[in-house]
Write a protein that holds these residues in place. Structure first.
Motif, PDB file in Angstrom:
ATOM      1  N   SER A 190       0.868  -1.363   0.191  1.00  0.00           N
ATOM      2  CA  SER A 190      -0.187  -0.071   0.164  1.00  0.00           C
ATOM      3  C   SER A 190       0.826   1.200   0.020  1.00  0.00           C
ATOM      4  N   ASP A 191       1.852   1.404   0.525  1.00  0.00           N
ATOM      5  CA  ASP A 191       3.002   2.341   0.558  1.00  0.00           C
ATOM      6  C   ASP A 191       3.741   2.609  -0.922  1.00  0.00           C
ATOM      7  N   ASN A 229      -7.383  10.036  -4.812  1.00  0.00           N
ATOM      8  CA  ASN A 229      -8.011   9.028  -3.551  1.00  0.00           C
ATOM      9  C   ASN A 229      -7.112   9.292  -2.390  1.00  0.00           C
ATOM     10  N   GLY A 230      -5.976  10.008  -2.402  1.00  0.00           N
ATOM     11  CA  GLY A 230      -5.115  10.437  -1.416  1.00  0.00           C
ATOM     12  C   GLY A 230      -4.204   9.043  -0.616  1.00  0.00           C
ATOM     13  N   THR A 231      -4.305   8.161  -1.631  1.00  0.00           N
ATOM     14  CA  THR A 231      -3.384   6.805  -1.343  1.00  0.00           C
ATOM     15  C   THR A 231      -2.111   7.256  -1.177  1.00  0.00           C
ATOM     16  N   ASP A 232      -1.556   7.661  -1.832  1.00  0.00           N
ATOM     17  CA  ASP A 232      -0.053   8.302  -1.570  1.00  0.00           C
ATOM     18  C   ASP A 232       0.459   9.116  -0.572  1.00  0.00           C
ATOM     19  N   VAL A 282       3.432  18.771  -4.266  1.00  0.00           N
ATOM     20  CA  VAL A 282       4.292  18.117  -5.292  1.00  0.00           C
ATOM     21  C   VAL A 282       3.220  17.432  -6.160  1.00  0.00           C
ATOM     22  N   LEU A 283       2.213  16.883  -5.414  1.00  0.00           N
ATOM     23  CA  LEU A 283       1.237  15.824  -6.027  1.00  0.00           C
ATOM     24  C   LEU A 283       0.050  16.951  -6.873  1.00  0.00           C
ATOM     25  N   ALA A 284       0.041  18.148  -6.501  1.00  0.00           N
ATOM     26  CA  ALA A 284      -0.982  18.864  -7.100  1.00  0.00           C
ATOM     27  C   ALA A 284      -0.362  19.378  -8.663  1.00  0.00           C
TER      28      ALA A 284
END
Length: 161
Positions: free
Chosen positions: A49-50, A83-86, A102-104
């Motif tokens: 999951s990580d 979905n916020g998994t990261d 960074v993700l945005a």
């Protein structure tokens, strides 16, 4: 696997994946063939999951920067961003906030690539979605980069005093 920062490639898995994809492309594989090999090679990471979000985001950015972004890779990366998994692995609030930035930016880049493809502009190479079309090989990419003058941190070309 180690992580030393919030940037996409400040992670051993992401850095290894980027190098492996580049090597496979340099060996003459298409993006689809290279991705299939990586899916098999990194199967245990995809079950973690990580590590799973790192895999898809790093692969999407690598493909995008090489002008070979596959739709499935892009969609999986957008999914783990949306979905916020990261973000689940970022416990420190300061690091989590930086990773969100960074993700945005990553999400924006991937969506812009999608918009260009949908508008018929093709990918970064101008080849469109045809994965088998002749794109730059790894050797050609490296040669193109080698032709650029190397700059020092102060902006002067390297080799000048």
């Amino acid at each position: 696997m180690g992580t030393w920062g919030v940037a996409i490639f400040s992670d051993d898995l992401a850095a290894d994946l980027r190098g492996d994809f580049r090597d496979l492309i340099g060996d003459g594989l298409t993006a689809t063939e290279a991705t299939e090999r990586l899916l098999a090679e990194y199967a245990s990471s995809l079950e973690d999951s990580d590590e799973m979000p790192v895999f898809w985001i790093a692969l999407a950015i690598t493909q995008w920067k090489l002008g070979r972004l596959e739709d499935r890779t892009k969609q999986m990366a957008l999914q783990v961003i949306d979905n916020g998994t990261d973000l689940a692995r970022w416990d420190n609030p300061g690091d989590r906030a930086k990773r969100e930035v960074v993700l945005a930016k990553t999400r924006e880049e991937l969506l812009e690539a999608l918009d260009r493809m949908n508008a018929g502009e093709g990918d970064e190479t101008g080849m469109g979605e045809d994965d088998d079309a002749p794109a730059l090989s790894e050797a050609e990419l490296l040669a193109a980069l080698a032709d650029k003058p190397k700059m020092r941190i102060d902006g002067r070309p390297k080799g000048t005093e």
